[in-house]
Design an enzyme around this catalytic site. Sequence first.
Site, short mmCIF file in Angstrom:
data_model
loop_
_atom_site.label_atom_id
_atom_site.label_comp_id
_atom_site.label_asym_id
_atom_site.label_seq_id
_atom_site.Cartn_x
_atom_site.Cartn_y
_atom_site.Cartn_z
N LYS A 8 0.83 -1.22 0.00
CA LYS A 8 0.00 0.00 0.00
C LYS A 8 0.87 1.27 0.00
O LYS A 8 0.34 2.37 -0.11
CB LYS A 8 -0.94 0.00 1.22
CG LYS A 8 -1.98 -1.15 1.16
CD LYS A 8 -3.13 -0.94 2.12
CE LYS A 8 -2.75 -1.02 3.59
NZ LYS A 8 -2.31 -2.38 4.04
N ALA A 31 13.02 -4.99 2.06
CA ALA A 31 12.25 -3.91 1.42
C ALA A 31 12.22 -2.69 2.33
O ALA A 31 12.42 -1.55 1.89
CB ALA A 31 10.83 -4.37 1.13
N ASP A 66 14.39 -1.98 4.68
CA ASP A 66 15.75 -1.41 4.78
C ASP A 66 16.03 -0.53 3.56
O ASP A 66 16.60 0.57 3.68
CB ASP A 66 16.79 -2.53 4.84
CG ASP A 66 16.62 -3.40 6.08
OD1 ASP A 66 16.15 -2.88 7.11
OD2 ASP A 66 16.96 -4.60 6.01
P1 ATP Z 1 10.74 -6.15 5.32
O1 ATP Z 1 10.09 -7.19 4.46
O2 ATP Z 1 12.09 -5.76 4.89
O3 ATP Z 1 10.65 -6.43 6.81
P2 ATP Z 1 9.03 -3.98 6.05
O4 ATP Z 1 7.94 -4.82 6.62
O5 ATP Z 1 9.92 -3.24 6.98
O6 ATP Z 1 9.89 -4.83 5.02
P3 ATP Z 1 7.14 -2.99 4.18
O7 ATP Z 1 6.17 -2.01 4.70
O8 ATP Z 1 6.67 -4.37 3.92
O9 ATP Z 1 8.42 -2.91 5.10
O10 ATP Z 1 7.75 -2.48 2.81
C1 ATP Z 1 8.59 -1.34 2.73
C2 ATP Z 1 8.32 -0.64 1.43
O11 ATP Z 1 8.60 -1.53 0.34
C3 ATP Z 1 6.88 -0.19 1.22
O12 ATP Z 1 6.63 1.04 1.87
C4 ATP Z 1 6.82 -0.11 -0.29
O13 ATP Z 1 7.41 1.07 -0.74
C5 ATP Z 1 7.71 -1.29 -0.72
N1 ATP Z 1 6.92 -2.50 -0.95
C6 ATP Z 1 6.69 -3.52 -0.08
N2 ATP Z 1 5.89 -4.46 -0.62
C7 ATP Z 1 5.63 -4.04 -1.88
C8 ATP Z 1 4.85 -4.57 -2.97
N3 ATP Z 1 4.19 -5.72 -2.85
N4 ATP Z 1 4.80 -3.86 -4.12
C9 ATP Z 1 5.48 -2.68 -4.26
N5 ATP Z 1 6.20 -2.13 -3.27
C10 ATP Z 1 6.28 -2.78 -2.10
O1 RIB Z 2 15.48 -6.58 7.16
C1 RIB Z 2 16.00 -7.74 6.58
C2 RIB Z 2 17.10 -8.30 7.44
O2 RIB Z 2 16.59 -8.71 8.68
C3 RIB Z 2 17.77 -9.52 6.86
O3 RIB Z 2 18.84 -9.23 5.99
C4 RIB Z 2 18.20 -10.29 8.11
O4 RIB Z 2 19.58 -10.31 8.30
C5 RIB Z 2 17.49 -9.61 9.28
O5 RIB Z 2 18.35 -8.86 10.02
#
Ligand code: ATP
Ligand code: RIB
Length: 301
Positions: A224, A251, A253
């Site tokens: 979103k 994503a 990070d």
């Molecule tokens: P991580 O998987 O690294 O823990 P997170 O949970 O910290 O990620 P998310 O909110 O899932 O962060 O995603 C970070 C950003 O990545 C979002 O704000 C968006 O910009 C992008 N993103 C994540 N999922 C999608 C998707 N399905 N399509 C497009 N962009 C995405």
């Molecule tokens: O945010 C992703 C990261 O979380 C991975 O690279 C893993 O090392 C954990 O720290």
Amino acid sequence: MKRAVVVGSLNLDYSIGLERMPKPGQTVSADSLRLSPGGKGANQAYALGRLGCATAMIGAVGKDDAGRMLTGNLRSVGVDVSGIRESDTPTGQAFITVERTGENAIIILAGANGEVSPADVDRGRKLIEDADCLVMQLEIPVETVLYAARLAKSLGKTVVLDPAPAVSGLPEELFTLADFVKPNETELAVLTGMPTDTVEQCETAAKALLQKGAGMVLVSLGSKGVLAVGKGNDSILVPAVESEVVDTTAAGDCFTAAFVSAYDGDLKKALLYANTAASIAVSRPGAQASIPSAEEVRERL
Ligand code: ATP
Ligand code: RIB
């Protein structure tokens, strides 16, 4: 921002690709196993370097192949690794399952990350003095995060906190020191004890973090996009950039680092840049391996 310093973690990631996570007691077959550089701190430092921001990192690795691989990967994108100490404790590790939908679950073994101390921050003081912005996460001891935030603030630096993995009961002072806090919806719920199932609930919970003293809250909302909540009544929702999802690891990070690298006072522009960079990261496997270059982000924009 032109120069950043990251105080945080470095992990060797073991990413297991599989159809679906096993349930308790169940055994399943994996599709693949991949070892690659990760760790929330190192991912953000790598992304900052790859996106063209002059970056240094403070942290710790073991005296092992994983540690050498991680520092080498950071060096390859120009990150100053002089603040990364070699410890007798092994390098941190992360065990990641990635389902075919791209969803992941992560277990971390802190290793040397658990020893990153205020003394490491003191040793890296010059790196903080030279930076415009300090970027931190929560995979190192909270007392070190707090110590670094205090120091950076006393030096007039911008402080960015990516509160992952989230824990409840963080010292409230940490929020007063943070100019930007970037939780995802789940982390925001843990930090505030409030529901975050809808965008409206996220906005209300983000305002609770503002009340604790945060300057601005950027709630990443996965597919979103992102909701930015500041002190006025001017919350901004910037939708995600549509993308094929292969692996969402890092994503968040990539988002945080891209935001920091692009932010020059124009909030909307930096949020769009960060969404665009992160949309490329989710379309590729791995953590640091998925981070795009500045040219790739500009092309997608
Ligand atoms: P991580 O998987 O690294 O823990 P997170 O949970 O910290 O990620 P998310 O909110 O899932 O962060 O995603 C970070 C950003 O990545 C979002 O704000 C968006 O910009 C992008 N993103 C994540 N999922 C999608 C998707 N399905 N399509 C497009 N962009 C995405
Ligand atoms: O945010 C992703 C990261 O979380 C991975 O690279 C893993 O090392 C954990 O720290």
